[in-house]
Write an enzyme that holds these catalytic residues in place. Structure first.
Site, mmCIF file in Angstrom:
data_model
loop_
_atom_site.group_PDB
_atom_site.id
_atom_site.type_symbol
_atom_site.label_atom_id
_atom_site.label_comp_id
_atom_site.label_asym_id
_atom_site.label_seq_id
_atom_site.Cartn_x
_atom_site.Cartn_y
_atom_site.Cartn_z
ATOM 1 N N GLY A 27 0.846 -1.209 0.000
ATOM 2 C CA GLY A 27 0.000 0.000 0.000
ATOM 3 C C GLY A 27 0.874 1.249 0.000
ATOM 4 O O GLY A 27 1.938 1.254 0.610
ATOM 5 N N GLY A 44 5.293 -7.187 4.060
ATOM 6 C CA GLY A 44 5.170 -8.080 2.898
ATOM 7 C C GLY A 44 6.391 -7.911 1.996
ATOM 8 O O GLY A 44 7.020 -8.898 1.571
ATOM 9 N N ILE A 92 2.055 3.279 6.887
ATOM 10 C CA ILE A 92 1.339 4.115 7.855
ATOM 11 C C ILE A 92 1.109 3.332 9.151
ATOM 12 O O ILE A 92 0.932 3.921 10.199
ATOM 13 C CB ILE A 92 -0.024 4.618 7.307
ATOM 14 C CG1 ILE A 92 -0.966 3.461 6.959
ATOM 15 C CG2 ILE A 92 0.168 5.551 6.134
ATOM 16 C CD1 ILE A 92 -2.416 3.896 6.745
ATOM 17 N N ASP A 93 1.130 1.985 9.059
ATOM 18 C CA ASP A 93 0.768 1.158 10.225
ATOM 19 C C ASP A 93 1.844 1.174 11.314
ATOM 20 O O ASP A 93 1.547 0.846 12.463
ATOM 21 C CB ASP A 93 0.536 -0.301 9.799
ATOM 22 C CG ASP A 93 -0.493 -0.427 8.694
ATOM 23 O OD1 ASP A 93 -1.351 0.463 8.587
ATOM 24 O OD2 ASP A 93 -0.424 -1.409 7.930
ATOM 25 N N ARG A 134 -23.453 14.075 20.478
ATOM 26 C CA ARG A 134 -23.437 12.718 19.918
ATOM 27 C C ARG A 134 -22.192 11.942 20.336
ATOM 28 O O ARG A 134 -21.174 12.532 20.710
ATOM 29 C CB ARG A 134 -23.383 12.804 18.379
ATOM 30 C CG ARG A 134 -24.704 13.157 17.761
ATOM 31 C CD ARG A 134 -24.516 13.392 16.275
ATOM 32 N NE ARG A 134 -25.806 13.539 15.629
ATOM 33 C CZ ARG A 134 -25.991 14.147 14.456
ATOM 34 N NH1 ARG A 134 -24.972 14.682 13.810
ATOM 35 N NH2 ARG A 134 -27.191 14.215 13.940
ATOM 36 N N MET A 157 -7.120 3.070 10.017
ATOM 37 C CA MET A 157 -6.403 1.879 9.557
ATOM 38 C C MET A 157 -5.319 1.478 10.559
ATOM 39 O O MET A 157 -5.204 2.081 11.621
ATOM 40 C CB MET A 157 -5.788 2.151 8.189
ATOM 41 C CG MET A 157 -6.777 2.136 7.063
ATOM 42 S SD MET A 157 -5.891 2.371 5.504
ATOM 43 C CE MET A 157 -7.151 1.871 4.348
ATOM 44 N N GLY A 158 -4.507 0.508 10.172
ATOM 45 C CA GLY A 158 -3.398 0.096 11.046
ATOM 46 C C GLY A 158 -3.187 -1.401 11.094
ATOM 47 O O GLY A 158 -2.322 -1.882 11.817
HETATM 48 O O1 F6P Z 1 -0.808 -1.461 5.337
HETATM 49 C C1 F6P Z 1 -1.371 -0.235 5.010
HETATM 50 C C2 F6P Z 1 -2.872 -0.328 4.964
HETATM 51 O O2 F6P Z 1 -3.386 0.954 4.679
HETATM 52 C C3 F6P Z 1 -3.520 -0.915 6.211
HETATM 53 O O3 F6P Z 1 -3.609 0.010 7.266
HETATM 54 C C4 F6P Z 1 -4.848 -1.361 5.665
HETATM 55 O O4 F6P Z 1 -5.388 -2.422 6.420
HETATM 56 C C5 F6P Z 1 -4.499 -1.824 4.271
HETATM 57 O O5 F6P Z 1 -3.285 -1.202 3.918
HETATM 58 C C6 F6P Z 1 -5.559 -1.493 3.257
HETATM 59 O O6 F6P Z 1 -5.191 -2.066 2.038
HETATM 60 P P1 F6P Z 1 -5.847 -1.676 0.639
HETATM 61 O O7 F6P Z 1 -5.164 -0.419 0.156
HETATM 62 O O8 F6P Z 1 -5.559 -2.828 -0.222
HETATM 63 O O9 F6P Z 1 -7.311 -1.428 0.852
#
Ligand code: F6P
Length: 364
Positions: free
Chosen positions: A15, A120, A142-143, A178, A185-186
């Protein structure tokens, strides 16, 4: 510096995240200007290496891109050469195309290849290193979940976007009294939720490392409401899960290097809170917004330092290494160290302690 490096390849895998172009620039500019190297950009990550999609980069390609999000090379999280997805009449088959990738590496006469990516990508770097190819890794995501480095570039930018979103959600949540659930994400690490939850002053942060109890979640929003805080902001990591139950999966896709796509926990938390407490609740999923746009200055600087160091390693013939931030220094670590395990948030982390100290709850 004297070096035999003549042709160097660069690819971005997995990503995207802000800062990729800053790394490409800080490898390619000195490679061309100081080492007189030819720099080959591999398109769309490892997919491009398998399919032989590459082109020579020029100084013009890599100028003026330090502030640019995305990647000028393109990327993909579907092209693992060792498990390459191929469409066949019987559906998608996953085959080993690594020899094709090696052939392309040789056909393009690469002396070294710098792969910028997450875990990966680092697994693939490790496997090609074992097969005798000259690979170097640069940690991005970003994770922030890669071992052997204190920080990956991209994390600071994502936290900065999420924090701004939480700031904005505070004013509307307070105006309407509210509960607002923000899903970030993460993957299986809570770093983004934790960082942005602390910076944005979230009332509750739910992360994968601390499985939460539904009752505790309801209790806290009701308590806030009774105390006169007529709104709550809950920052939820996409990998967060209840103590009894698992992660919420949006989709399984065997073409991806990681077939599991997380997503949906925010909706579940929002729905259950509204049902259990009667408090009006909204859910905001930040998703890919966190990966888009310009890198923060911190990420631009880190990315530039990483790229420059990666080129130095290539010039020294130090392959099978990943550049890494240790304290304040950028150093080289064996890529094997980076893939030992995912770097999740330690339960005794000062991040967690300091958040608890200011009254943030984790639903445990
Ligand atoms: O690893 C980066 C990330 O943005 C994760 O936080 C998220 O789970 C994943 O990639 C989303 O992947 P995609 O871009 O395939 O939707």
């Amino acid at each position: 510096m004297k070096s035999t490096l003549k042709r160097i390849g660069i690819l971005t895998g997995g990503g995207d995240c802000p800062g990729l172009n800053a790394v490409i620039r800080s490898i390619a500019k000195p490679a061309m200007a100081q080492f007189g190297c030819t720099v080959i950009g591999i398109l769309d990550g490892f997919e491009g290496l398998v399919e032989g999609r590459m082109r020579e980069l020029t100084p013009r390609d890599v100028g003026g891109i330090v502030n640019l999000g995305g990647t000028i090379l393109g990327t993909s999280n579907k092209g693992n050469p060792f498990q390459f997805p191929v469409e066949t009449p019987h559906g998608v088959e996953v085959l080993d195309y690594s020899s094709q990738a090696i052939q392309n590496y040789r056909d393009w006469n690469l002396d070294a290849l710098i792969a910028i990516g997450g875990d990966g990508t680092m697994h693939i770097v490790d496997r090609f290193t074992e097969l005798g190819l000259n690979f170097i890794g640069v940690p991005k995501t970003i994770d922030n979940d890669l071992s052997a480095t204190d920080v990956t570039f991209g994390y600071d930018s994502a936290v900065s976007v999420a924090t701004e979103a939480i700031d904005r959600l505070h004013t509307t949540a307070s105006a309407h009294h509210r509960v607002i659930v923000v899903e970030v994400m993460g993957r299986y690490a809570g770093w983004i939720a934790l960082g942005s939850g602390i910076a944005g002053g979230a009332d509750m942060i739910l992360i994968p490392e601390i499985p939460f109890k539904w009752e505790k979640v309801y209790e806290h929003v009701l308590l806030r409401s009774k105390r006169g805080n007529r709104f709550s902001i809950i920052c939820v990591a996409e990998g967060a899960k209840p103590a009894e139950g698992g992660v919420v999966v949006k989709e399984m896709d065997k073409k991806r290097t990681d077939p599991v796509r997380l997503g949906g926990i925010g909706d579940l938390v929002g729905r259950k809170i509204e049902e259990a407490t009667g408090l009006e609740t909204r859910v905001v999923v930040l998703g890919h917004v966190l990966r888009g746009g310009s890198p923060t200055p911190y990420d631009r600087i880190l990315a530039t330092r990483y790229g420059a160091m990666a080129l130095e390693l290539a010039a020294q013939g130090k392959f099978g290494y990943m550049v890494s931030l240790r304290g304040t220094e950028v150093v080289a670590v064996p890529v094997k160290e980076a893939i030992l395990k995912l770097r999740t948030v330690p339960l005794d982390s000062q991040y967690i302690k300091s958040a608890r100290a200011v009254g943030t709850v984790f639903g445990d």
